[in-house]
Design a protein around this motif. Structure first.
Motif, PDB file in Angstrom:
ATOM      1  N   PRO A 163       0.826  -1.223   0.000  1.00 33.14           N
ATOM      2  CA  PRO A 163       0.000   0.000   0.000  1.00 33.14           C
ATOM      3  C   PRO A 163       0.855   1.266   0.000  1.00 33.14           C
ATOM      4  O   PRO A 163       1.976   1.265   0.489  1.00 33.14           O
ATOM      5  N   SER A 164       0.295   2.344  -0.516  1.00 38.86           N
ATOM      6  CA  SER A 164       1.013   3.628  -0.578  1.00 38.86           C
ATOM      7  C   SER A 164       0.993   4.315   0.785  1.00 38.86           C
ATOM      8  O   SER A 164       0.145   4.035   1.639  1.00 38.86           O
ATOM      9  N   GLY A 165       1.902   5.259   0.944  1.00 41.70           N
ATOM     10  CA  GLY A 165       1.903   6.098   2.142  1.00 41.70           C
ATOM     11  C   GLY A 165       0.581   6.841   2.291  1.00 41.70           C
ATOM     12  O   GLY A 165       0.057   6.985   3.397  1.00 41.70           O
ATOM     13  N   LYS A 166       0.042   7.256   1.177  1.00 42.26           N
ATOM     14  CA  LYS A 166      -1.219   8.007   1.187  1.00 42.26           C
ATOM     15  C   LYS A 166      -2.368   7.144   1.723  1.00 42.26           C
ATOM     16  O   LYS A 166      -3.187   7.596   2.522  1.00 42.26           O
ATOM     17  N   ARG A 167      -2.408   5.902   1.260  1.00 40.00           N
ATOM     18  CA  ARG A 167      -3.442   4.970   1.719  1.00 40.00           C
ATOM     19  C   ARG A 167      -3.275   4.701   3.220  1.00 40.00           C
ATOM     20  O   ARG A 167      -4.246   4.625   3.971  1.00 40.00           O
ATOM     21  N   CYS A 168      -2.037   4.530   3.632  1.00 45.44           N
ATOM     22  CA  CYS A 168      -1.756   4.269   5.052  1.00 45.44           C
ATOM     23  C   CYS A 168      -2.178   5.457   5.917  1.00 45.44           C
ATOM     24  O   CYS A 168      -2.779   5.287   6.976  1.00 45.44           O
ATOM     25  N   PHE A 169      -1.874   6.662   5.453  1.00 49.88           N
ATOM     26  CA  PHE A 169      -2.253   7.869   6.205  1.00 49.88           C
ATOM     27  C   PHE A 169      -3.775   7.971   6.326  1.00 49.88           C
ATOM     28  O   PHE A 169      -4.321   8.238   7.404  1.00 49.88           O
ATOM     29  N   ALA A 170      -4.474   7.718   5.229  1.00 49.16           N
ATOM     30  CA  ALA A 170      -5.943   7.777   5.251  1.00 49.16           C
ATOM     31  C   ALA A 170      -6.518   6.685   6.166  1.00 49.16           C
ATOM     32  O   ALA A 170      -7.498   6.915   6.882  1.00 49.16           O
ATOM     33  N   LEU A 171      -5.882   5.536   6.168  1.00 52.70           N
ATOM     34  CA  LEU A 171      -6.315   4.455   7.063  1.00 52.70           C
ATOM     35  C   LEU A 171      -6.157   4.874   8.530  1.00 52.70           C
ATOM     36  O   LEU A 171      -7.028   4.588   9.366  1.00 52.70           O
ATOM     37  N   GLY A 172      -5.078   5.582   8.824  1.00 53.97           N
ATOM     38  CA  GLY A 172      -4.873   6.097  10.186  1.00 53.97           C
ATOM     39  C   GLY A 172      -6.018   7.011  10.599  1.00 53.97           C
ATOM     40  O   GLY A 172      -6.504   6.958  11.736  1.00 53.97           O
ATOM     41  N   GLN A 173      -6.466   7.830   9.652  1.00 46.54           N
ATOM     42  CA  GLN A 173      -7.616   8.702   9.910  1.00 46.54           C
ATOM     43  C   GLN A 173      -8.860   7.886  10.255  1.00 46.54           C
ATOM     44  O   GLN A 173      -9.618   8.243  11.160  1.00 46.54           O
ATOM     45  N   ALA A 174      -9.066   6.815   9.518  1.00 48.40           N
ATOM     46  CA  ALA A 174     -10.238   5.955   9.761  1.00 48.40           C
ATOM     47  C   ALA A 174     -10.120   5.261  11.123  1.00 48.40           C
ATOM     48  O   ALA A 174     -11.117   5.110  11.848  1.00 48.40           O
ATOM     49  N   ILE A 175      -8.914   4.859  11.482  1.00 53.33           N
ATOM     50  CA  ILE A 175      -8.704   4.201  12.792  1.00 53.33           C
ATOM     51  C   ILE A 175      -8.997   5.201  13.917  1.00 53.33           C
ATOM     52  O   ILE A 175      -9.588   4.859  14.936  1.00 53.33           O
ATOM     53  N   ARG A 176      -8.583   6.458  13.708  1.00 53.69           N
ATOM     54  CA  ARG A 176      -8.867   7.502  14.710  1.00 53.69           C
ATOM     55  C   ARG A 176     -10.382   7.621  14.941  1.00 53.69           C
ATOM     56  O   ARG A 176     -10.853   7.627  16.073  1.00 53.69           O
ATOM     57  N   LYS A 177     -11.141   7.677  13.844  1.00 53.12           N
ATOM     58  CA  LYS A 177     -12.612   7.780  13.963  1.00 53.12           C
ATOM     59  C   LYS A 177     -13.177   6.546  14.659  1.00 53.12           C
ATOM     60  O   LYS A 177     -14.076   6.640  15.486  1.00 53.12           O
TER      61      LYS A 177
END
Ligand code: DHB
Ligand code: FE
Length: 292
Positions: free
Chosen positions: A162-176
């Motif tokens: 996965p890309s860094g961008k996908r990983c960063f967005a996933l982190g956002q989802a985990i936060r929610k």
């Protein structure tokens, strides 16, 4: 409500675990490396979380090359340290948090990230070495890790990763997801792996101090820009295994709110930052960030 209050970033070199297990931490080679984690062990004691959400990669240990989930969440009640060829590390078993893990699976999958759910899995050095670095030596016969841990495995071993961008967005989802859990829990999120290293091929042994430290600056201060760093830059600049660093962006993504592509709210506080070469063939990076 559960809350992510801090993040820990650290390399997870297997030789670090071996040095701890074999009582070599005070040898000349290892002493400066372990000195960089003295602050961190005290910080762990002073800031004990209720749960650690630990992002790491499995190194063809639990999954092998027969089955390669891109993102896998450990929902089991416990996870045993894996045998990676020299017997399991002599460290405590990892106690999971099935309630929070299954809540995060539900929420993150409904936010359109297709996680693999793992109800049985041994955990390799990617997970146990960071725990050892942050918690010190523990006796598996009488000690336990300080809190439950949710293992979150990312494929950074077999392309496509996965890309860094996908990983960063996933982190956002985990936060929610964490923030929508009813129970009041203090959750830390850890990103592990990296920094520059290449374990095979013509460039084996590659280390790039300048790139590592610039990347760390960017990850901390401008994570949106960091998330846009393409794969090829990691591989070219930080070696084939430097790509493990995209996992740090999952933890970083979970530390901030992003609206319309921009980070909003106060920046996390940098409590600690450390960089050391070498540990085995690898540059070791480490940081601790706290949210107000
Ligand atoms: C090594 C393995 C790793 O998984 C890593 O992240 C760093 C180093 C090694 O085998 O030396
Ligand atoms: Fe690794």
């Amino acid at each position: 409500m559960a809350k992510i209050t801090a993040s820990v970033f650290t390399s997870h070199v297997p030789a670090i675990g071996a040095a701890m297990d074999l009582g070599k931490t005070q040898e000349d080679y290892w002493k400066p490396l372990f000195a960089g984690y003295e602050y961190s062990k005290q910080w762990m004691k002073d800031n004990k979380p209720d749960v650690i959400f630990l992002v790491y990669n499995d190194h063809a240990t639990a999954f092998s090359l027969e089955m390669i989930p891109t993102f896998a969440i450990g929902t089991a009640a416990e996870f045993q340290p894996a045998d990676e060829g020299w017997g399991p590390r002599p460290v405590p078993k990892v106690i999971g948090h099935p309630d929070l893990a299954s809540h995060i699976a539900q929420s993150v999958i409904q936010q359109d990230f297709d996680l693999t759910i793992v109800n049985k899995m041994d955990v390799d050095h990617g997970l146990t070495v960071p725990l050892s670095l942050m918690c010190g030596e523990l006796d598996p016969k009488k000690d336990a890790w300080p809190c439950p841990v949710i293992p979150f495995a990312v494929n950074v071993v077999q392309y496509p990763v996965p890309s860094g961008k996908r990983c960063f967005a996933l982190g956002q989802a985990i936060r929610k997801a964490v923030e929508s859990f009813d129970e009041d829990l203090n959750v830390h999120i850890w990103g592990t792996g990296g920094m520059s290293h290449q374990l095979q091929g013509a460039r084996a042994g590659l280390i790039n101090r300048e790139w590592d430290n610039n990347w760390l600056d960017l990850m901390i201060n401008d994570p949106v820009a960091c998330a846009n760093v393409p794969h090829i830059d990691y591989v070219r600049e930080a070696g084939s295994e430097g790509i493990e660093l995209v996992m740090w962006l999952i933890a970083r993504g979970a530390m901030s709110d992003v609206v319309d592509g921009k980070v909003v709210g106060p920046a996390p506080t940098v409590k600690h930052r450390f960089y050391h070469v070498p540990a085995s063939n690898t540059a070791v990076g480490h940081a601790i960030l706290e949210n107000a």
